[in-house]
Scaffold this motif. Structure first.
Motif, PDB file in Angstrom:
ATOM      1  N   THR A  66     -30.370  19.296  27.436  1.00 49.59           N
ATOM      2  CA  THR A  66     -29.554  20.094  28.354  1.00 49.59           C
ATOM      3  C   THR A  66     -28.275  20.665  27.719  1.00 49.59           C
ATOM      4  OG1 THR A  66     -28.417  18.102  29.111  1.00 49.59           O
ATOM      5  CG2 THR A  66     -30.347  18.812  30.389  1.00 49.59           C
ATOM      6  N   GLU A  67     -27.759  20.033  26.635  1.00 50.32           N
ATOM      7  CA  GLU A  67     -26.485  20.520  26.078  1.00 50.32           C
ATOM      8  C   GLU A  67     -26.613  21.135  24.684  1.00 50.32           C
ATOM      9  OE1 GLU A  67     -23.051  17.786  28.189  1.00 50.32           O
ATOM     10  OE2 GLU A  67     -23.055  17.984  26.034  1.00 50.32           O
ATOM     11  N   ALA A  68     -27.156  20.357  23.762  1.00 50.48           N
ATOM     12  CA  ALA A  68     -27.222  20.859  22.384  1.00 50.48           C
ATOM     13  C   ALA A  68     -28.454  20.312  21.681  1.00 50.48           C
ATOM     14  CB  ALA A  68     -25.974  20.450  21.607  1.00 50.48           C
ATOM     15  N   LEU A  69     -29.070  21.208  20.911  1.00 47.72           N
ATOM     16  CA  LEU A  69     -30.258  20.849  20.150  1.00 47.72           C
ATOM     17  C   LEU A  69     -29.920  20.944  18.673  1.00 47.72           C
ATOM     18  CD1 LEU A  69     -33.353  20.334  20.411  1.00 47.72           C
ATOM     19  CD2 LEU A  69     -33.641  22.804  20.189  1.00 47.72           C
ATOM     20  N   PRO A  96     -30.149  25.513  25.286  1.00 51.21           N
ATOM     21  CA  PRO A  96     -28.736  25.379  25.638  1.00 51.21           C
ATOM     22  C   PRO A  96     -27.857  25.866  24.464  1.00 51.21           C
ATOM     23  CG  PRO A  96     -29.751  23.190  25.256  1.00 51.21           C
ATOM     24  CD  PRO A  96     -30.813  24.223  25.039  1.00 51.21           C
ATOM     25  N   LEU A  97     -27.833  25.131  23.365  1.00 50.23           N
ATOM     26  CA  LEU A  97     -27.114  25.522  22.143  1.00 50.23           C
ATOM     27  C   LEU A  97     -27.923  24.976  20.984  1.00 50.23           C
ATOM     28  CD1 LEU A  97     -24.633  26.225  20.295  1.00 50.23           C
ATOM     29  CD2 LEU A  97     -23.701  23.987  20.889  1.00 50.23           C
ATOM     30  N   LEU A  98     -28.257  25.823  20.016  1.00 55.11           N
ATOM     31  CA  LEU A  98     -29.008  25.350  18.851  1.00 55.11           C
ATOM     32  C   LEU A  98     -28.067  25.246  17.661  1.00 55.11           C
ATOM     33  CD1 LEU A  98     -31.818  24.695  17.546  1.00 55.11           C
ATOM     34  CD2 LEU A  98     -31.856  27.084  16.827  1.00 55.11           C
ATOM     35  N   ILE A  99     -28.006  24.047  17.082  1.00 50.47           N
ATOM     36  CA  ILE A  99     -27.182  23.843  15.883  1.00 50.47           C
ATOM     37  C   ILE A  99     -28.130  23.549  14.731  1.00 50.47           C
ATOM     38  CG2 ILE A  99     -25.387  22.427  14.809  1.00 50.47           C
ATOM     39  CD1 ILE A  99     -24.377  21.723  17.613  1.00 50.47           C
ATOM     40  N   GLY A 116     -32.046  35.923  21.627  1.00 52.64           N
ATOM     41  CA  GLY A 116     -31.059  35.880  22.721  1.00 52.64           C
ATOM     42  C   GLY A 116     -30.408  34.521  22.912  1.00 52.64           C
ATOM     43  N   GLN A 117     -30.728  33.558  22.030  1.00 55.45           N
ATOM     44  CA  GLN A 117     -30.233  32.190  22.238  1.00 55.45           C
ATOM     45  C   GLN A 117     -28.951  31.922  21.442  1.00 55.45           C
ATOM     46  OE1 GLN A 117     -32.005  30.372  24.635  1.00 55.45           O
ATOM     47  NE2 GLN A 117     -32.705  32.502  24.706  1.00 55.45           N
ATOM     48  N   PRO A 118     -28.110  31.017  21.964  1.00 58.24           N
ATOM     49  CA  PRO A 118     -26.884  30.669  21.231  1.00 58.24           C
ATOM     50  C   PRO A 118     -27.184  29.755  20.041  1.00 58.24           C
ATOM     51  CG  PRO A 118     -26.996  29.468  23.320  1.00 58.24           C
ATOM     52  CD  PRO A 118     -28.221  30.309  23.253  1.00 58.24           C
ATOM     53  N   VAL A 119     -26.917  30.273  18.851  1.00 57.75           N
ATOM     54  CA  VAL A 119     -27.272  29.558  17.625  1.00 57.75           C
ATOM     55  C   VAL A 119     -26.051  29.426  16.717  1.00 57.75           C
ATOM     56  CG1 VAL A 119     -28.738  29.634  15.568  1.00 57.75           C
ATOM     57  CG2 VAL A 119     -29.624  30.495  17.717  1.00 57.75           C
ATOM     58  N   VAL A 120     -25.920  28.256  16.112  1.00 61.85           N
ATOM     59  CA  VAL A 120     -24.851  28.025  15.134  1.00 61.85           C
ATOM     60  C   VAL A 120     -25.521  27.553  13.850  1.00 61.85           C
ATOM     61  CG1 VAL A 120     -22.930  26.489  14.562  1.00 61.85           C
ATOM     62  CG2 VAL A 120     -23.101  27.422  16.847  1.00 61.85           C
ATOM     63  N   ILE A 143     -23.168  33.295  20.847  1.00 63.50           N
ATOM     64  CA  ILE A 143     -22.314  32.119  21.066  1.00 63.50           C
ATOM     65  C   ILE A 143     -21.111  32.486  21.947  1.00 63.50           C
ATOM     66  CG2 ILE A 143     -20.666  30.600  19.855  1.00 63.50           C
ATOM     67  CD1 ILE A 143     -23.488  29.612  19.556  1.00 63.50           C
ATOM     68  N   GLN A 144     -20.934  31.694  22.997  1.00 64.58           N
ATOM     69  CA  GLN A 144     -19.773  31.849  23.885  1.00 64.58           C
ATOM     70  C   GLN A 144     -18.735  30.784  23.508  1.00 64.58           C
ATOM     71  OE1 GLN A 144     -19.670  34.296  26.161  1.00 64.58           O
ATOM     72  NE2 GLN A 144     -21.697  34.938  25.459  1.00 64.58           N
ATOM     73  N   PRO A 145     -17.486  30.950  23.952  1.00 64.99           N
ATOM     74  CA  PRO A 145     -16.458  29.962  23.585  1.00 64.99           C
ATOM     75  C   PRO A 145     -16.852  28.512  23.901  1.00 64.99           C
ATOM     76  CG  PRO A 145     -15.438  31.877  24.588  1.00 64.99           C
ATOM     77  CD  PRO A 145     -16.916  32.098  24.679  1.00 64.99           C
ATOM     78  N   LEU A 146     -17.556  28.302  25.018  1.00 66.08           N
ATOM     79  CA  LEU A 146     -17.947  26.920  25.357  1.00 66.08           C
ATOM     80  C   LEU A 146     -18.946  26.339  24.356  1.00 66.08           C
ATOM     81  CD1 LEU A 146     -18.255  26.773  29.255  1.00 66.08           C
ATOM     82  CD2 LEU A 146     -16.670  25.498  27.788  1.00 66.08           C
ATOM     83  N   HIS A 147     -19.844  27.191  23.862  1.00 70.55           N
ATOM     84  CA  HIS A 147     -20.791  26.741  22.822  1.00 70.55           C
ATOM     85  C   HIS A 147     -20.030  26.374  21.556  1.00 70.55           C
ATOM     86  CE1 HIS A 147     -23.620  29.773  24.896  1.00 70.55           C
ATOM     87  NE2 HIS A 147     -24.077  28.568  25.200  1.00 70.55           N
ATOM     88  N   GLN A 148     -19.069  27.232  21.216  1.00 70.70           N
ATOM     89  CA  GLN A 148     -18.290  27.008  19.994  1.00 70.70           C
ATOM     90  C   GLN A 148     -17.547  25.673  20.075  1.00 70.70           C
ATOM     91  OE1 GLN A 148     -15.421  30.087  19.276  1.00 70.70           O
ATOM     92  NE2 GLN A 148     -14.793  29.244  17.308  1.00 70.70           N
ATOM     93  N   GLN A 149     -16.945  25.435  21.249  1.00 70.26           N
ATOM     94  CA  GLN A 149     -16.206  24.172  21.434  1.00 70.26           C
ATOM     95  C   GLN A 149     -17.144  22.979  21.301  1.00 70.26           C
ATOM     96  OE1 GLN A 149     -14.281  24.357  25.272  1.00 70.26           O
ATOM     97  NE2 GLN A 149     -13.107  26.154  24.632  1.00 70.26           N
ATOM     98  N   LEU A 150     -18.318  23.094  21.898  1.00 64.64           N
ATOM     99  CA  LEU A 150     -19.260  21.975  21.860  1.00 64.64           C
ATOM    100  C   LEU A 150     -19.759  21.735  20.431  1.00 64.64           C
ATOM    101  CD1 LEU A 150     -20.942  19.824  23.308  1.00 64.64           C
ATOM    102  CD2 LEU A 150     -22.651  21.573  23.810  1.00 64.64           C
ATOM    103  N   ALA A 151     -20.090  22.823  19.730  1.00 67.72           N
ATOM    104  CA  ALA A 151     -20.566  22.676  18.338  1.00 67.72           C
ATOM    105  C   ALA A 151     -19.483  22.027  17.489  1.00 67.72           C
ATOM    106  CB  ALA A 151     -20.939  24.043  17.772  1.00 67.72           C
ATOM    107  N   THR A 152     -18.244  22.446  17.683  1.00 65.18           N
ATOM    108  CA  THR A 152     -17.133  21.893  16.900  1.00 65.18           C
ATOM    109  C   THR A 152     -16.953  20.417  17.219  1.00 65.18           C
ATOM    110  OG1 THR A 152     -16.086  24.051  16.901  1.00 65.18           O
ATOM    111  CG2 THR A 152     -14.672  22.190  16.375  1.00 65.18           C
TER     112      THR A 152
END
Ligand SMILES: NC(=O)c1ccc[n+]([C@@H]2O[C@H](COP(=O)([O-])OP(=O)(O)OC[C@H]3O[C@@H](n4cnc5c(N)ncnc54)[C@H](OP(=O)(O)O)[C@@H]3O)[C@@H](O)[C@H]2O)c1
Length: 273
Positions: A66-69, A96-99, A116-120, A143-152
């Protein structure tokens, strides 16, 4: 079906480093993490040591996260992971967020597979295993700011995090990714020098290791430039300047610079292959 806040595909060295620090620092509860790995022994070990949920099913991991993969397989295994998901478009397009920590796999490739997915994209390094790693991250276009915060937040659990443009990733790989290899050779050489100078090996190793650690912490804490510290420790006609003169004569600096350039070139070659 199981649900997890954090999904981890690939429970190897780096995957374990991340999950261990994330659990230790209470970023995620063990019960909130689902790990996939093909090896039964590895899955049993991770489940027993950290209390995380385990599976062999990558589709299940992607579907229930649900949050980060976190994608922590070797780059060569990426295609096989993708093939498990290919005919299941509903998961590929609702991440959700792919790292991805896979070395040399560009954002363009990740974003083509997960449109179209948020990827870091991340380049971590080995000291992440003990929580003092250096991770360089590049943010994908969704990537949206919330994704960036979560990845960090996730990557900060294993050390420092630095955002870089993707064009610098090969240079980053050559410095912090390959850096532990160069530093270990320096430590080994300093130890050998000590043995040459008459010290027992264990003693020489302890002196060398603590000297490298201490110098790093001193530079970090004082904010001093390395040249300033070098000037401070070189008294006129003294021992340190005699040693430095030998290093300069052997083109020590130039050898390190050339090593970094060779590693960058190799990273570029591997990225293009
Ligand atoms: N180690 C480093 O210092 C470092 C530094 C920077 C970046 N990286 C990157 O981090 C990634 C992981 O490296 P690592 O050193 O942790 O490698 P690793 O120890 O080999 O871990 C990868 C794990 O993924 C498993 N795996 C293979 N295929 C899979 C699949 N289809 N689904 C799920 N799991 C699968 C592997 O199992 P098997 O052993 O059975 O194949 C292994 O347990 C790599 O992409 C590497 O480029 C590593």
């Amino acid at each position: 079906m199981a649900t997890a806040k954090l999904g981890l595909i690939g429970g190897g060295v780096m995957g374990e480093a991340l999950l261990s620090c994330l659990v230790q620092q209470d970023v995620y509860l063990p019960s909130e993490i689902l790990v996939s790995d093909p090896q039964q022994e590895r899955r049993d070990f991770l489940a027993q040591k950290y209390g995380v949920q385990v599976t062999t099913d990558n589709y299940l991991v992607v579907k229930s996260t649900t949050e980060a993969l976190l994608l922590a397989v070797k780059p060569q295994a990426f295609d096989s992971v993708v093939s498990e998901l290919e005919d299941r478009q509903e998961v590929i397009t609702t991440l959700p967020l792919l790292i991805s920590i896979m070395a040399g796999v560009p954002l363009q490739k990740l974003e083509a597979v997960f449109p179209g997915q948020p990827v870091v994209r991340v380049m971590p390094n080995t000291p992440a295993i003990v929580g003092v790693g250096m991770s360089a991250i590049t943010l994908g276009k969704n990537i949206q700011p919330l994704h960036q915060q979560l990845a960090t937040r996730i990557l900060a659990s294993v050390g420092e995090v630095l955002e870089v443009p993707e064009s610098l990733m090969d240079a980053v790989t050559a410095v912090s990714g390959s850096g532990p290899g160069y530093v270990t050779i320096f430590i080994e050489s300093l130890t050998d020098g000590g043995v040459c100078a008459g010290l027992p090996r264990a003693m020489a190793y302890q002196l060398a290791l603590q000297t490298v650690l201490g110098t790093t912490v001193l530079l970090q804490k004082s904010g001093m430039h390395p040249a300033q510290l070098k000037d401070q420790v070189t008294s006129p006609g003294g021992t340190t300047i005699a040693g430095i003169a030998e290093l300069e004569g052997a083109a020590f600096r130039s050898a390190i610079i050339e090593a970094v350039l060779a590693a960058k070139e190799r990273a570029q070659e591997l990225g293009n292959s």
